[in-house]
Structure formats: C-alpha cells, structure tokens
Write a protein that holds these residues in place. Structure first.
Motif, PDB file in Angstrom:
ATOM      1  N   ASN A   1       0.802  -1.226   0.000  1.00  0.00           N
ATOM      2  CA  ASN A   1       0.000   0.000   0.000  1.00  0.00           C
ATOM      3  C   ASN A   1       0.833   1.274   0.000  1.00  0.00           C
ATOM      4  N   SER A   2       2.086   1.185   0.373  1.00  0.00           N
ATOM      5  CA  SER A   2       2.959   2.353   0.296  1.00  0.00           C
ATOM      6  C   SER A   2       3.294   2.703  -1.153  1.00  0.00           C
ATOM      7  N   ARG A   3       3.223   1.727  -2.035  1.00  0.00           N
ATOM      8  CA  ARG A   3       3.587   1.940  -3.448  1.00  0.00           C
ATOM      9  C   ARG A   3       2.723   2.973  -4.143  1.00  0.00           C
ATOM     10  N   ASP A   4       1.406   2.919  -3.902  1.00  0.00           N
ATOM     11  CA  ASP A   4       0.507   3.800  -4.659  1.00  0.00           C
ATOM     12  C   ASP A   4      -0.307   4.735  -3.776  1.00  0.00           C
TER      13      ASP A   4
ATOM     14  N   LYS B   1       3.922  12.431   3.119  1.00  0.00           N
ATOM     15  CA  LYS B   1       3.891  11.799   4.431  1.00  0.00           C
ATOM     16  C   LYS B   1       3.585  12.828   5.518  1.00  0.00           C
TER      17      LYS B   1
ATOM     18  N   ILE C   1       0.424   9.180   3.349  1.00  0.00           N
ATOM     19  CA  ILE C   1       0.691   8.199   4.396  1.00  0.00           C
ATOM     20  C   ILE C   1       0.761   8.966   5.702  1.00  0.00           C
TER      21      ILE C   1
ATOM     22  N   SER D   1       8.314   5.674  -0.494  1.00  0.00           N
ATOM     23  CA  SER D   1       7.040   5.935  -1.166  1.00  0.00           C
ATOM     24  C   SER D   1       6.993   7.359  -1.712  1.00  0.00           C
ATOM     25  N   ARG D   2       6.349   7.509  -2.864  1.00  0.00           N
ATOM     26  CA  ARG D   2       6.173   8.844  -3.448  1.00  0.00           C
ATOM     27  C   ARG D   2       5.087   9.634  -2.724  1.00  0.00           C
ATOM     28  N   ALA D   3       4.374   8.990  -1.815  1.00  0.00           N
ATOM     29  CA  ALA D   3       3.277   9.630  -1.088  1.00  0.00           C
ATOM     30  C   ALA D   3       3.775  10.810  -0.268  1.00  0.00           C
TER      31      ALA D   3
ATOM     32  N   ALA E   1      10.010   0.952   2.843  1.00  0.00           N
ATOM     33  CA  ALA E   1       8.869   1.108   1.927  1.00  0.00           C
ATOM     34  C   ALA E   1       8.155   2.435   2.153  1.00  0.00           C
ATOM     35  N   VAL E   2       7.926   2.786   3.401  1.00  0.00           N
ATOM     36  CA  VAL E   2       7.253   4.056   3.695  1.00  0.00           C
ATOM     37  C   VAL E   2       8.161   5.216   3.291  1.00  0.00           C
TER      38      VAL E   2
END
Length: 147
Positions: free
Chosen positions: A64-67, A102, A71, A98-100, A94-95
């Motif tokens: 779920n961190s991928r997309d 944060k 986060i 991530s591109r998210a 992973a977090v």
C-alpha cells in the motif's frame, strides 16, 4: 485519493486520526482510508473508527505504500525497529521510499527526538494532521476540476 494510516501497538493514534478525518472532511468519493496495522489489534481499532479498507502486517505496508497519495502515522513508521520493534527495516524503507506525501506525528517514545518540533499534546498533533489532510484533499479536488 488513497490515504494510508499506519499504526501499531493498540492502534489508538490511528483510530483517532481516522475518526477526525471522517469528521473534518466529508468523503463525497474524494478519498479512501486504508487502515494498515502492524498487528491485528491496531487494524481492528482503525476499522471500527471508519476506515474503508484494512490489512495487517509487513506485506500490506509494502504494497500500500507503493501507490498511496498520503501516508499518515507516528514518526516511527520510517525508523526500523521502532514502535517496540513492530516496524521492520523493510516497512521503514517502503514508507520512506514511497512517493506519497507523508504526515508524520512526532512521538517521543521510540527513542528519538525531532529537533524543531513544538511540544504539543497528541490531540493538538491530530488536529494539525486533519488540517493538512483536508487541505490536500481539497487541493486534489481543485486539480481534478481544472483538468
């Protein structure tokens, strides 16, 4: 918009985050809340608070961190072996990778200190989290209407 809330231990922080996001920002199909717990107790608490989806453990955090677009969680989710050892090196990587966008809450119990953070209660930090999430959701909504 995919909003991933990650929490461990009893899930109290994640539960509060999800409850406050639901109160402060009506869904209207603009976002989905994913509750990812490092243990089943944390996941259950966040699901009861109103998350749309829930999963437990290392692999759900990796996947779920991928997309994710956002986060949210305690600062320990990017530090290996934090949250009393619940965050594995793979989870933290992973977090962190991530591109998210944060939104990390500075919690002092994980044997670290973030210089420059104001001293505030968890309630105040959660209020700030909800302000930031609402701003991001509204910004995304405006971008979609312009397209």
């Amino acid at each position: 918009m995919k909003i991933v809330v990650i929490d461990g231990q009893g899930g109290r922080m994640g539960k509060s985050i999800i409850e406050q996001i639901r109160k402060s920002c009506p869904d209207e199909g603009r976002y989905a809340l994913y509750a990812i717990g490092t243990n089943s107790t944390a996941t259950q608490a966040m699901m009861k608070a109103g998350a749309d989806y829930g999963a437990t453990g290392e692999n759900p955090i990796l996947v779920n961190s991928r997309d994710a677009d956002l986060i949210i969680g305690p600062i320990g989710i990017i530090i290996a072996d934090s949250l009393l050892g619940e965050i594995t090196p793979s989870m933290a990587a992973a977090v962190g990778a991530s591109r998210a966008y944060k939104i990390l809450i500075p919690v002092k119990r994980c044997n670290h200190m973030i210089i420059g953070c104001q001293e505030a209660s968890l309630t105040e930090y959660l209020r700030q989290v909800c302000q930031e999430v609402t701003a991001r959701i509204m910004q995304r909504g405006e971008e979609n209407h312009v397209s």
